[in-house]
Design a protein around this motif. Sequence first.
Motif, PDB file in Angstrom:
ATOM      1  N   GLY A  16       0.842  -1.195   0.000  1.00  0.00           N
ATOM      2  CA  GLY A  16       0.000   0.000   0.000  1.00  0.00           C
ATOM      3  C   GLY A  16       0.873   1.238   0.000  1.00  0.00           C
ATOM      4  O   GLY A  16       2.053   1.178  -0.332  1.00  0.00           O
ATOM      5  N   VAL A  17       0.279   2.355   0.378  1.00  0.00           N
ATOM      6  CA  VAL A  17       1.015   3.614   0.472  1.00  0.00           C
ATOM      7  C   VAL A  17       0.756   4.185   1.861  1.00  0.00           C
ATOM      8  O   VAL A  17      -0.391   4.276   2.288  1.00  0.00           O
ATOM      9  CB  VAL A  17       0.558   4.616  -0.607  1.00  0.00           C
ATOM     10  N   GLU A  18       1.823   4.546   2.569  1.00  0.00           N
ATOM     11  CA  GLU A  18       1.692   5.034   3.933  1.00  0.00           C
ATOM     12  C   GLU A  18       2.348   6.408   4.090  1.00  0.00           C
ATOM     13  O   GLU A  18       3.299   6.736   3.389  1.00  0.00           O
ATOM     14  CB  GLU A  18       2.333   4.056   4.918  1.00  0.00           C
ATOM     15  N   ALA A  19       1.829   7.196   5.040  1.00  0.00           N
ATOM     16  CA  ALA A  19       2.341   8.539   5.319  1.00  0.00           C
ATOM     17  C   ALA A  19       3.448   8.473   6.371  1.00  0.00           C
ATOM     18  O   ALA A  19       3.362   7.700   7.329  1.00  0.00           O
ATOM     19  CB  ALA A  19       1.217   9.429   5.817  1.00  0.00           C
ATOM     20  N   PHE A  20       4.481   9.286   6.173  1.00  0.00           N
ATOM     21  CA  PHE A  20       5.594   9.393   7.115  1.00  0.00           C
ATOM     22  C   PHE A  20       5.922  10.864   7.333  1.00  0.00           C
ATOM     23  O   PHE A  20       5.818  11.674   6.404  1.00  0.00           O
ATOM     24  CB  PHE A  20       6.840   8.692   6.565  1.00  0.00           C
ATOM     25  N   MET A  28      16.674   8.788   2.650  1.00  0.00           N
ATOM     26  CA  MET A  28      18.094   8.680   2.947  1.00  0.00           C
ATOM     27  C   MET A  28      18.341   8.053   4.320  1.00  0.00           C
ATOM     28  O   MET A  28      19.383   7.448   4.548  1.00  0.00           O
ATOM     29  CB  MET A  28      18.745  10.070   2.913  1.00  0.00           C
ATOM     30  N   ASP A  29      17.384   8.229   5.236  1.00  0.00           N
ATOM     31  CA  ASP A  29      17.509   7.679   6.584  1.00  0.00           C
ATOM     32  C   ASP A  29      16.112   7.441   7.137  1.00  0.00           C
ATOM     33  O   ASP A  29      15.170   8.153   6.770  1.00  0.00           O
ATOM     34  CB  ASP A  29      18.277   8.665   7.477  1.00  0.00           C
ATOM     35  N   TYR A  30      15.976   6.445   8.006  1.00  0.00           N
ATOM     36  CA  TYR A  30      14.682   6.065   8.573  1.00  0.00           C
ATOM     37  C   TYR A  30      14.805   5.900  10.077  1.00  0.00           C
ATOM     38  O   TYR A  30      15.742   5.256  10.558  1.00  0.00           O
ATOM     39  CB  TYR A  30      14.222   4.752   7.930  1.00  0.00           C
ATOM     40  N   HIS A  31      13.893   6.531  10.815  1.00  0.00           N
ATOM     41  CA  HIS A  31      13.829   6.414  12.264  1.00  0.00           C
ATOM     42  C   HIS A  31      12.437   5.908  12.630  1.00  0.00           C
ATOM     43  O   HIS A  31      11.465   6.658  12.538  1.00  0.00           O
ATOM     44  CB  HIS A  31      14.094   7.771  12.934  1.00  0.00           C
ATOM     45  N   THR A  71       9.291   8.269  10.912  1.00  0.00           N
ATOM     46  CA  THR A  71      10.063   9.443  10.527  1.00  0.00           C
ATOM     47  C   THR A  71      11.119   9.078   9.501  1.00  0.00           C
ATOM     48  O   THR A  71      11.830   8.090   9.656  1.00  0.00           O
ATOM     49  CB  THR A  71      10.755  10.065  11.761  1.00  0.00           C
ATOM     50  N   VAL A  72      11.198   9.895   8.441  1.00  0.00           N
ATOM     51  CA  VAL A  72      12.199   9.687   7.398  1.00  0.00           C
ATOM     52  C   VAL A  72      12.927  10.992   7.116  1.00  0.00           C
ATOM     53  O   VAL A  72      12.398  12.072   7.330  1.00  0.00           O
ATOM     54  CB  VAL A  72      11.582   9.148   6.084  1.00  0.00           C
TER      55      VAL A  72
END
Length: 66
Positions: free
Chosen positions: A27-31, A51-54, A58-59
């Motif tokens: 699916g498609v999710e919001a971050f 570039m980075d994921y927390h 959070t991206v």
Amino acid sequence: MVGRQGRVTGRIGPGLVGEVMIPIRGGVEAFYAYPAIDGEEMAVGSLVVVMDYHPPRTVYVSSASI
């Protein structure tokens, strides 16, 4: 998550918490999104790359080249 592309749905810039929609898990999710490079701005509708994921939501993103 790192390397995935998404679309900006809430403006990203210095001092702002933006939003991106990223295709994941079928699916498609919001971050929540922040610029990976200080001072970079991305308008709504821009294509970005993670570039980075927390976890969990959070991206840090940069503009994607087409």
